[in-house]
Structures are given as structure tokens and as C-alpha cells.
Write an enzyme that holds these catalytic residues in place. Structure first.
Site, short mmCIF file in Angstrom:
data_model
loop_
_atom_site.label_atom_id
_atom_site.label_comp_id
_atom_site.label_asym_id
_atom_site.label_seq_id
_atom_site.Cartn_x
_atom_site.Cartn_y
_atom_site.Cartn_z
N ASP A 37 0.86 -1.19 0.00
CA ASP A 37 0.00 0.00 0.00
C ASP A 37 0.89 1.24 0.00
O ASP A 37 2.02 1.20 0.49
CB ASP A 37 -0.91 0.01 1.24
CG ASP A 37 -2.18 0.82 1.04
OD1 ASP A 37 -3.27 0.20 0.93
OD2 ASP A 37 -2.10 2.07 0.98
N ASP A 60 3.79 2.66 -4.43
CA ASP A 60 2.86 3.51 -5.18
C ASP A 60 2.72 2.85 -6.54
O ASP A 60 3.66 2.84 -7.34
CB ASP A 60 3.42 4.93 -5.31
CG ASP A 60 2.51 5.81 -6.17
OD1 ASP A 60 1.52 5.29 -6.75
OD2 ASP A 60 2.79 7.01 -6.26
N ASN A 87 -5.36 -4.57 -6.78
CA ASN A 87 -6.63 -4.06 -6.25
C ASN A 87 -6.63 -2.57 -5.94
O ASN A 87 -7.68 -1.94 -5.92
CB ASN A 87 -6.94 -4.88 -4.97
CG ASN A 87 -7.95 -4.21 -4.07
OD1 ASN A 87 -9.15 -4.29 -4.31
ND2 ASN A 87 -7.46 -3.52 -3.02
N TYR A 156 -13.14 7.32 -13.75
CA TYR A 156 -13.15 6.08 -12.98
C TYR A 156 -13.72 4.94 -13.82
O TYR A 156 -13.15 3.85 -13.90
CB TYR A 156 -13.98 6.28 -11.69
CG TYR A 156 -14.04 5.06 -10.81
CD1 TYR A 156 -13.00 4.75 -9.94
CD2 TYR A 156 -15.15 4.20 -10.84
CE1 TYR A 156 -13.05 3.62 -9.13
CE2 TYR A 156 -15.21 3.08 -10.02
CZ TYR A 156 -14.16 2.80 -9.17
OH TYR A 156 -14.21 1.68 -8.36
N LYS A 160 -11.82 1.49 -15.21
CA LYS A 160 -12.25 0.12 -14.87
C LYS A 160 -12.53 -0.69 -16.14
O LYS A 160 -12.23 -1.89 -16.21
CB LYS A 160 -13.47 0.16 -13.95
CG LYS A 160 -13.14 0.69 -12.56
CD LYS A 160 -12.13 -0.22 -11.86
CE LYS A 160 -11.70 0.27 -10.52
NZ LYS A 160 -10.80 -0.66 -9.83
N THR A 191 -16.72 1.02 1.92
CA THR A 191 -15.34 1.22 2.40
C THR A 191 -15.10 2.73 2.42
O THR A 191 -15.96 3.50 1.97
CB THR A 191 -14.34 0.60 1.41
OG1 THR A 191 -14.41 1.36 0.18
CG2 THR A 191 -14.61 -0.86 1.12
N1 LIG Z 1 -15.83 0.31 -2.70
C1 LIG Z 1 -16.54 0.08 -3.80
O1 LIG Z 1 -17.75 0.36 -3.89
C2 LIG Z 1 -15.88 -0.58 -4.98
C3 LIG Z 1 -16.70 -1.15 -5.96
C4 LIG Z 1 -16.10 -1.75 -7.07
C5 LIG Z 1 -14.72 -1.76 -7.18
N2 LIG Z 1 -13.95 -1.19 -6.19
C6 LIG Z 1 -12.51 -1.22 -6.38
O2 LIG Z 1 -11.95 -1.98 -5.35
C7 LIG Z 1 -10.60 -1.55 -5.11
C8 LIG Z 1 -10.40 -1.30 -3.63
O3 LIG Z 1 -11.31 -0.27 -3.24
P1 LIG Z 1 -11.73 -0.02 -1.72
O4 LIG Z 1 -13.17 0.31 -1.77
O5 LIG Z 1 -11.24 -1.11 -0.86
O6 LIG Z 1 -10.92 1.34 -1.46
P2 LIG Z 1 -10.21 1.90 -0.12
O7 LIG Z 1 -10.07 3.36 -0.38
O8 LIG Z 1 -10.92 1.43 1.09
O9 LIG Z 1 -8.77 1.21 -0.15
C9 LIG Z 1 -7.88 1.47 -1.22
C10 LIG Z 1 -6.47 1.27 -0.74
O10 LIG Z 1 -5.62 1.50 -1.88
C11 LIG Z 1 -4.52 2.29 -1.47
N3 LIG Z 1 -4.01 3.04 -2.63
C12 LIG Z 1 -4.59 4.06 -3.30
N4 LIG Z 1 -3.79 4.51 -4.27
C13 LIG Z 1 -2.67 3.75 -4.24
C14 LIG Z 1 -1.47 3.73 -4.99
N5 LIG Z 1 -1.24 4.62 -5.96
N6 LIG Z 1 -0.53 2.80 -4.69
C15 LIG Z 1 -0.74 1.91 -3.70
N7 LIG Z 1 -1.84 1.89 -2.92
C16 LIG Z 1 -2.80 2.81 -3.20
C17 LIG Z 1 -5.07 3.21 -0.40
O11 LIG Z 1 -4.03 3.71 0.43
C18 LIG Z 1 -6.03 2.27 0.34
O12 LIG Z 1 -5.39 1.58 1.40
C19 LIG Z 1 -10.41 -0.30 -5.99
O13 LIG Z 1 -9.75 -0.68 -7.18
C20 LIG Z 1 -11.83 0.12 -6.29
O14 LIG Z 1 -11.92 0.83 -7.49
C21 LIG Z 1 -14.49 -0.62 -5.10
#
Ligand SMILES: NC(=O)c1ccc[n+]([C@@H]2O[C@H](COP(=O)([O-])OP(=O)(O)OC[C@H]3O[C@@H](n4cnc5c(N)ncnc54)[C@H](O)[C@@H]3O)[C@@H](O)[C@H]2O)c1
Length: 251
Positions: A37, A60, A87, A156, A160, A191
Site C-alpha cells: 500500500d 505507489d 486491487n 473512474y 475500470k 469502504t
Molecule cells: N468500494 C466500492 O464500492 C468498490 C466497488 C467496485 C470496485 N472497487 C474497487 O476496489 C478496489 C479497492 O477499493 P476499496 O473500496 O477497498 O478502497 P479503499 O479506499 O478502502 O482502499 C484502497 C487502498 O488502496 C490504497 N491506494 C490508493 N492509491 C494507491 C497507490 N497509488 N498505490 C498503492 N496503494 C494505493 C489506499 O491507500 C487504500 O489503502 C479499488 O480498485 C476500487 O476501485 C471498489
């Protein structure tokens, strides 16, 4: 029975949300997990809570040298992953917009992390797996990349859709090398990423009304499919999208 015994998984974005939940579940299934992360404190705290079976690395995903270093360091320590969950992602609420209102800078920042960052993770995962016995790469997609669900989030949604395409192309290119690539498509999942929606009762009710099972997703909802795709049960599954979305994309 533990389903991931003997595997080593690297999960990006494992400091929070879906990535954290999946990494913790992988550890409960006896895998070793690398919590990758950009948030160093979050990564360290998740790794510490899991214990010996986990380690943290600050990455990153939009910076190739950072991604490459994480894989090199893992290999040098005997932790080269045979499961990689690409992810990590962002959704720039309040900035991402309908196309005519979208600033180029917001588009670029979103694509840089979500699509280019996922590509870089996949690129170095493939290199690591080519140097060993193959493996399983799992990406996190979104209903917004499949339907008009993300009409207010052009960057976004496009990022995706790009991830969905990347899945098929890379899967086909490396199928004979024992590398599988699949994407999991979660629904709206509560989240920190989507707190702008979950903190607003009207927006929350509107999105939940578009999920046929009638509730929001939780990070735990996607753990099972991730374990399946990481395991040998999924040996013949590659290049596919697996929606675990309460029926959201069936509408
Ligand atoms: N939450 C939703 O509704 C949802 C729905 C569909 C897909 N997603 C996808 O699921 C994945 C996780 O989302 P989430 O809801 O758990 O988000 P979140 O914000 O809870 O967690 C994301 C994590 O990614 C880390 N991060 C962000 N940019 C980064 C980078 N450049 N390098 C390394 N780490 C990085 C952040 O520090 C964080 O810990 C994402 O790809 C999101 O698009 C989420």
C-alpha cells in the site's frame, strides 16, 4: 481446510477496504501475504495484526520503480508471489464528472493510478511468475466499467473498463505459461473509498436500490471469489470477469 497453503500473495491496496479484507482472509487460508500500500502506517498495521504470515511493503502502483522494487525485494527474501491481487485504486469524488465537465488533470490522475498502476502491477507480477511456476493474477474491476452505472464518473468508469480489457489480453498472452488473469467485479461496497455516498442517506438509498439483493456490499462479500481464483480450484479459469455484485450488473 485451508485452501491457500504454500502460496504467497501480494495484495495492492491491502492497507484498507477490500484489499485488507482479502489479505486477512488469504492469511486465514494459510497463504503468506504481502500487504502492499502507499499508506505506510496502514500497511504496517494490517501486517502486524496478521502476524508472522504477513509483511508490509510501501508501494505507489503508479510509479514503476516502486512496483518493480516491491517484487524484487519479495523475490530476494524468498517471498516471490504466486498470487497477485492488483486491487489498489482511487475514485476522485467531487472531481470526476460527466465528460463535458471533466478536467484533463482529474482524468490523468485517475487513469495513472487505476489503469496504469494496475498495468504496472500486472507487468511485474507476470515477470515474477515467468521466473517461477506461473500463478494467478486477480484484478478489481467495477460495474461502472460494464454498464452506464458510472455516468457521473467518466474517468473512474473508463479506468475500470480498461482493467477489464487488460484482463483478457494478458490472460490470452500468458495462458501457456501457467499464468491466469481474472477480474472480480464487486458492487457498491462500503469502504472509505465511497464514504461520500455512504455518508449521504439519499445517495446511499439510490445506489442500494440498483442492487437487486437489496443491500450494499461489504469487503467480506468478495473474499470467497478471490480465494477461489487464487486456488487450484480455478486452474481452468482465465481471462474472465466474475461479478459478485448482488445482481447489480444483471439489470
Ligand atoms: N468500494 C466500492 O464500492 C468498490 C466497488 C467496485 C470496485 N472497487 C474497487 O476496489 C478496489 C479497492 O477499493 P476499496 O473500496 O477497498 O478502497 P479503499 O479506499 O478502502 O482502499 C484502497 C487502498 O488502496 C490504497 N491506494 C490508493 N492509491 C494507491 C497507490 N497509488 N498505490 C498503492 N496503494 C494505493 C489506499 O491507500 C487504500 O489503502 C479499488 O480498485 C476500487 O476501485 C471498489
Amino acid at each position: 481446510m485451508a485452501r491457500l497453503e504454500g502460496r504467497t500473495a501480494l495484495v495492492t491496496g491491502a492497507g484498507a477496504g477490500i484489499g485488507r479484507s482479502v489479505a486477512e482472509r488469504f492469511a486465514r487460508e494459510d497463504a503468506r501475504v504481502i500487504i502492499a500500500d502507499r499508506d505506510a502506517d496502514a500497511a504496517a498495521s494490517v501486517a502486524a495484526s496478521i502476524g508472522e504470515r504477513a509483511r508490509a511493503v510501501v508501494v505507489d502502483i503508479s510509479d514503476e520503480s516502486s512496483v518493480e522494487a516491491a517484487f524484487t525485494e519479495a523475490a530476494a527474501d524468498g517471498w516471490s508471489p504466486d498470487v497477485v491481487v492488483a486491487n489498489a485504486g482511487v475514485q476522485l469524488f467531487g472531481q470526476d464528472a460527466k465528460a463535458a465537465d471533466l478536467d484533463l488533470d482529474v482524468w490523468r490522475r485517475t487513469i495513472d493510478i487505476n489503469l496504469t498502476g494496475t498495468f504496472l502491477t500486472v507487468k511485474h507480477a507476470v515477470r515474477a511468475m515467468l521466473a517461477s511456476d506461473g500463478g494467478s493474477i486477480i484484478l478489481t474491476g467495477s460495474p461502472t466499467g460494464l454498464t452506464g452505472e458510472g455516468q457521473d464518473f467518466t474517468a473512474y468508469s473508463a479506468s475500470k473498463a480498461g482493467i477489464h480489457g487488460l484482463t483478457r489480453t494478458v490472460a490470452a498472452a500468458y495462458a501457456r505459461d501457467g499464468i491466469r488473469v481474472n477480474t472480480v467485479v464487486p458492487a457498491y461496497t462500503e469502504t472509505g473509498l465511497v464514504s461520500t455516498i455512504s455518508d449521504d442517506p439519499e445517495s446511499r438509498a439510490a445506489i442500494v436500490s440498483r442492487i437487486p439483493v437489496g443491500r450494499a456490499g461489504t469487503p467480506a462479500d468478495v473474499e470467497g471469489i478471490m480465494v477461489f481464483l487464487a486456488s487450484s480450484d480455478a486452474d481452468f479459469a482465465t481471462g474472465a470477469l466474475f461479478a459478485v455484485d448482488g445482481g447489480m450488473t444483471s439489470l
